[in-house]
Scaffold this active site. Structure first.
Site, PDB file in Angstrom:
ATOM      1  N   LEU A 105       0.824  -1.213   0.000  1.00 50.18           N
ATOM      2  CA  LEU A 105       0.000   0.000   0.000  1.00 50.18           C
ATOM      3  C   LEU A 105       0.860   1.266   0.000  1.00 50.18           C
ATOM      4  CD1 LEU A 105      -2.745  -1.047   2.595  1.00 50.18           C
ATOM      5  CD2 LEU A 105      -3.056  -0.812   0.122  1.00 50.18           C
ATOM      6  N   GLU A 125       5.988  -7.417   6.419  1.00 51.91           N
ATOM      7  CA  GLU A 125       5.600  -6.397   7.407  1.00 51.91           C
ATOM      8  C   GLU A 125       6.723  -6.129   8.404  1.00 51.91           C
ATOM      9  OE1 GLU A 125       3.132  -4.769   6.540  1.00 51.91           O
ATOM     10  OE2 GLU A 125       2.172  -6.219   5.212  1.00 51.91           O
TER      11      GLU A 125
END
Ligand code: CO
Length: 157
Positions: free
Chosen positions: A94, A136
């Site tokens: 994103l 992540e």
């Protein structure tokens, strides 16, 4: 009510900082709990399968992951074991919109983290979950997938 937070995109320097560990004493505070809920809602509303706290501008060590049985929130996540075997798959992010690339990651990992109740948890992950966790945790260390990717493709905006 949880709120949707703005996603920070490359090349913002926030994405390149090393995020700080969370003091386990603070996990149960209302502010921290509501921040984690905002992070989860933001991931869901932006159609992400994972999101790390620096992506919404906070350099603290929290990642959230979307799973079939509900969102997983990992606080101070650490990889304690990595398989020798790796695999390559396409990733996006994103914070790097319209961009995709092939990234080699460890096939299986073991992790240690704190959950939203402040409890120490262990998790064995493989396949997509293992990949998302590695992606992540890279964010918490200032690393973006484009740093590691081959065959980077940019879509028309
Ligand atoms: Co990402």
């Amino acid at each position: 009510m949880p709120k949707i937070l703005d996603i920070i995109t490359n090349p913002d320097p926030i994405l390149r900082k090393i995020s700080k560990e969370i003091d386990s004493k603070n996990i149960k505070s209302r502010g921290f709990q509501s921040f984690c809920k905002d992070l989860i809602l933001t991931m869901q509303k932006k159609d992400g399968i994972g999101l790390a706290s620096p992506q919404i501008g906070k350099n603290i060590r929290i990642i959230v992951i979307s799973q079939k049985d509900g969102p997983l929130c990992m606080i101070n996540p650490k990889i304690t074991k990595k398989s020798w075997a790796k695999e390559i798959a396409e990733e996006g992010c994103l914070s790097v919109p319209f961009t995709f690339g092939d990234v080699k990651r460890h096939k299986k990992i073991n992790c240690l983290y704190l959950d939203l109740g402040g409890e120490k948890k262990r998790l064995k992950a493989e396949g997509l979950l293992s990949r998302i966790i590695q992606h992540e945790i890279d964010h918490l260390n200032g690393i973006l997938f484009i740093d590691k990717a081959d065959n980077i493709k940019e879509e028309e905006k």
